[in-house]
Design an enzyme around this catalytic site. Structure first.
Site, PDB file in Angstrom:
ATOM      1  N   HIS A 188     -25.555 -18.595  28.618  1.00  0.00           N
ATOM      2  CA  HIS A 188     -24.675 -18.801  27.466  1.00  0.00           C
ATOM      3  C   HIS A 188     -25.186 -19.902  26.562  1.00  0.00           C
ATOM      4  O   HIS A 188     -24.929 -19.917  25.363  1.00  0.00           O
ATOM      5  CB  HIS A 188     -23.241 -19.054  27.930  1.00  0.00           C
ATOM      6  CG  HIS A 188     -22.582 -17.788  28.334  1.00  0.00           C
ATOM      7  ND1 HIS A 188     -22.520 -17.394  29.644  1.00  0.00           N
ATOM      8  CD2 HIS A 188     -22.043 -16.793  27.593  1.00  0.00           C
ATOM      9  CE1 HIS A 188     -21.939 -16.214  29.701  1.00  0.00           C
ATOM     10  NE2 HIS A 188     -21.642 -15.821  28.472  1.00  0.00           N
ATOM     11  N   GLU A 431     -20.203  -3.594  31.495  1.00  0.00           N
ATOM     12  CA  GLU A 431     -21.166  -4.618  31.901  1.00  0.00           C
ATOM     13  C   GLU A 431     -21.355  -4.665  33.413  1.00  0.00           C
ATOM     14  O   GLU A 431     -22.038  -5.531  33.931  1.00  0.00           O
ATOM     15  CB  GLU A 431     -20.787  -5.994  31.350  1.00  0.00           C
ATOM     16  CG  GLU A 431     -19.430  -6.498  31.750  1.00  0.00           C
ATOM     17  CD  GLU A 431     -19.095  -7.856  31.132  1.00  0.00           C
ATOM     18  OE1 GLU A 431     -19.991  -8.560  30.667  1.00  0.00           O
ATOM     19  OE2 GLU A 431     -17.891  -8.190  31.129  1.00  0.00           O
ATOM     20  N   ASP A 455     -24.891  -8.835  31.334  1.00  0.00           N
ATOM     21  CA  ASP A 455     -24.417  -8.677  32.706  1.00  0.00           C
ATOM     22  C   ASP A 455     -24.845  -7.341  33.285  1.00  0.00           C
ATOM     23  O   ASP A 455     -25.193  -7.246  34.458  1.00  0.00           O
ATOM     24  CB  ASP A 455     -22.887  -8.824  32.764  1.00  0.00           C
ATOM     25  CG  ASP A 455     -22.483 -10.289  32.826  1.00  0.00           C
ATOM     26  OD1 ASP A 455     -23.141 -11.046  33.556  1.00  0.00           O
ATOM     27  OD2 ASP A 455     -21.533 -10.676  32.128  1.00  0.00           O
ATOM     28  N   CYS A 502     -22.854  -5.168  22.585  1.00  0.00           N
ATOM     29  CA  CYS A 502     -22.684  -6.551  22.141  1.00  0.00           C
ATOM     30  C   CYS A 502     -23.523  -7.524  22.943  1.00  0.00           C
ATOM     31  O   CYS A 502     -23.536  -8.711  22.685  1.00  0.00           O
ATOM     32  CB  CYS A 502     -21.211  -6.954  22.172  1.00  0.00           C
ATOM     33  SG  CYS A 502     -20.543  -6.983  23.845  1.00  0.00           S
TER      34      CYS A 502
END
Ligand code: PEP
Ligand code: MG
Length: 549
Positions: A188, A431, A455, A502
């Site tokens: 992240h 995901e 993921d 995304c």
């Protein structure tokens, strides 16, 4: 000159001086100073400087984030003036004849340990505040910047690692680039650096930090993943030319603003932006995104001591919807856990947090948290075009449970006469491999799928996205991942749902044609990458034979 190689996170070049963003180096050594009044005077000056810093942070947070977050700095100011704490520091200086920084550090550590041992969560959290004040004071006394990330001069941040919260709070004006010893492309931290358009290289290794010194000139090539410590004239010239090229490319991309996301043969795709908070809306609008494909709402929960209230959340969601003026805004419900940790959730330390108690699992077992967020979301839906997205779904039963809770929340709002839109689109992240495999059963229950390739890749290839050691084993274009995406797209369309991507793979222009041929309806990327993707889409001709990857 020394060259270090890591993973390039954002394809731009930065030049500046090193600003060490240290965690470990603040522990001051025990130094004896006989001049106690002199040490007290130094401490007073440091307190004054820290007070000013706290006020700057408070005002900036108030303007950029919100009043509740700004309150953290009020609390820190109270701690800074706490008579008991100050008295204890003075006593250590007088009794032991040690430096002010050493006295502050030991007193604060002792106090913080006492708070940390308490059962009450709120009091426990005070430990972090005490350590923060101590760190600021010590930094000031050592003549270093008082706040991590709040640099006096613009510079290139060099750190062992940064947490997502720290990356989010960096002052974009001052941070020219980021270099971290640890980290991976899909962490992240990397995602945030990209979102904020900061040239960054992660995972350069610990050896870099051993060499890096505050103020040394450094160049960061976020494209090649290279870092040059004290670059020579020749290297500088090559990199500056690269910087110039980027400027030209920027002008070319600027001209694409307002243009359609269509291929040469007229196929359309919606190019949207991913954000982590209302603070990034300006970048979304600036880059002319077709909507927000992923609002990672968990960032509203990070970097603080208490749960965000319904009102706070409502404010942030409403702001996003109003700013996007009718363009769709997909807000993902809380995806806390994994690498996104907030102490006040009181989550147990896990061996394997990515596959642990996170995201929808927390929401379904702690419905009071989930319902507060859903109330804020549905209330905000009256102000624009909202999509609600559930993360980490693995099967039909949990999706049904989540949808049932949504129905309860809507019922409650209706009963209280609170307005909300009846047209909110409901969707799930694809995901986990389980969600992709069951996409035929999940699609009839929702309006859309959003593929989280970060993921999905880590779980499909069994490679932890946080672990730099396994990154060489990750092929982001792995056939298994692409097949799962294709399968999900077919099942979405068969059931009248739309599908977007995304995850970070959406920005891979080498795959844009493949995705469009699969029928992907939306690609959502970091705001600074929207126009680059638009350029790629506009150069494609799907009427031509497909070329091999
Ligand atoms: C993903 O997993 O691809 C995704 C978009 O979610 P996050 O990166 O926030 O886990
Ligand atoms: Mg994810």
């Amino acid at each position: 000159m020394k060259k270090y190689v890591g993973i390039g996170v954002y394809g731009a070049v930065a030049e500046g001086k090193i600003a060490i963003y240290g965690k470990e180096d603040y522990a001051p050594e025990k130094v004896y100073r006989r001049d106690v009044p002199g040490e007290k005077a130094r401490l007073e000056a440091a307190r004054e400087a820290v007070r000013e810093q706290l006020e700057v942070s408070r005002v900036r947070t108030l303007e950029e984030v919100g009043p509740r977050e700004a309150q953290i700095f009020e609390v820190h100011k109270i701690l800074l003036d706490d008579g008991e704490f100050l008295g204890a520091v003075y006593r250590v200086m007088e009794r032991e004849g040690v430096s002010a920084e050493y006295a502050v550090a030991v007193t604060a550590e002792e106090l913080a340990d006492r708070f940390a041992a308490l059962a009450d969560h709120c009091l426990k959290a005070r430990a972090a505040d005490i350590r923060d004040i101590s760190r600021r004071l010590v930094a000031c006394l050592q003549g270093r910047p008082c706040e991590r990330g709040e640099m006096e001069e613009p510079g290139v941040i060099c750190a062992q690692d940064l947490s997502p919260g720290e990356t989010a709070s960096l002052d974009r004006e001052k941070v020219l680039g980021i270099v971290t010893a640890r980290g991976s492309l899909y962490s992240h931290t990397a995602i945030l650096a990209r979102a904020r358009g900061i040239p960054a290289v992660v995972g350069v290794g610990e050896a870099f930090l051993e060499e890096a010194r505050e103020g040394t000139p450094v160049m960061v090539d976020g494209c090649a993943g290279e870092v040059y410590l004290d670059p020579d004239a020749e290297t500088r010239e090559v990199l500056l030319r690269k910087m110039g090229k980027r400027q030209e490319e920027k002008c070319f991309l600027e001209a694409l603003k307002g243009k359609a996301d269509r291929t040469l043969d007229g196929s359309a795709v919606n190019i949207c932006a991913n954000i982590g908070g209302a603070g990034e809306l300006e970048a979304v609008l600036e880059n002319d995104a077709g909507g927000i494909g992923l609002f990672r709402s968990e960032f509203l929960y990070l970097g603080r001591d208490t749960y965000p209230t319904e009102e706070e959340q409502f404010g942030a969601y409403r702001k996003a919807l109003e700013n996007m003026a009718g363009k769709r805004v997909v807000i993902r419900t809380l995806d806390i856990g994994g690498d996104k940790q907030a102490d006040y959730f009181g989550l147990r330390k896990e061996e394997n947090p990515a596959m642990g108690y996170r995201a929808i699992r927390i929401c379904l077992t702690r419905p009071e948290i989930f319902k507060t967020q859903l109330r804020a979301l549905f209330r905000a839906s009256a102000y624009g075009r909202l999509g609600i997205l559930f993360p980490m779904i693995t099967g039909v039963a949990e999706l049904e449970k989540a949808l049932e809770i949504c129905r309860e929340v809507k019922e409650e709002l209706r009963a209280r006469g609170i307005p909300f839109s009846e047209n909110v689109e409901m969707g799930i992240m694809i995901e986990t491999p389980a969600a992709a495999i069951l996409s035929d059963r999940l699609a009839p229950l929702v309006d859309f799928f959003s593929v989280g390739t970060n993921d999905l890749t880590q779980f499909t290839l069994a490679c932890d996205r946080q672990n730099p050691e396994v990154q060489p084993f990750v092929d982001p274009r792995h056939e298994a991942v692409l097949r799962l995406i294709r399968m999900s797209a077919e099942n979405a369309h068969r059931n009248g749902a739309w599908i977007g991507i995304c995850g970070e793979l959406a920005a891979d222009t080498g795959l844009t044609e493949t995705f469009l041929r699969m029928g992907i309806d939306e690609l959502s990327v970091s705001p600074p990458l929207v126009l680059k993707l638009r350029a790629a889409v506009r150069s494609l001709d799907l009427s031509r034979e497909e070329e091999e990857l």
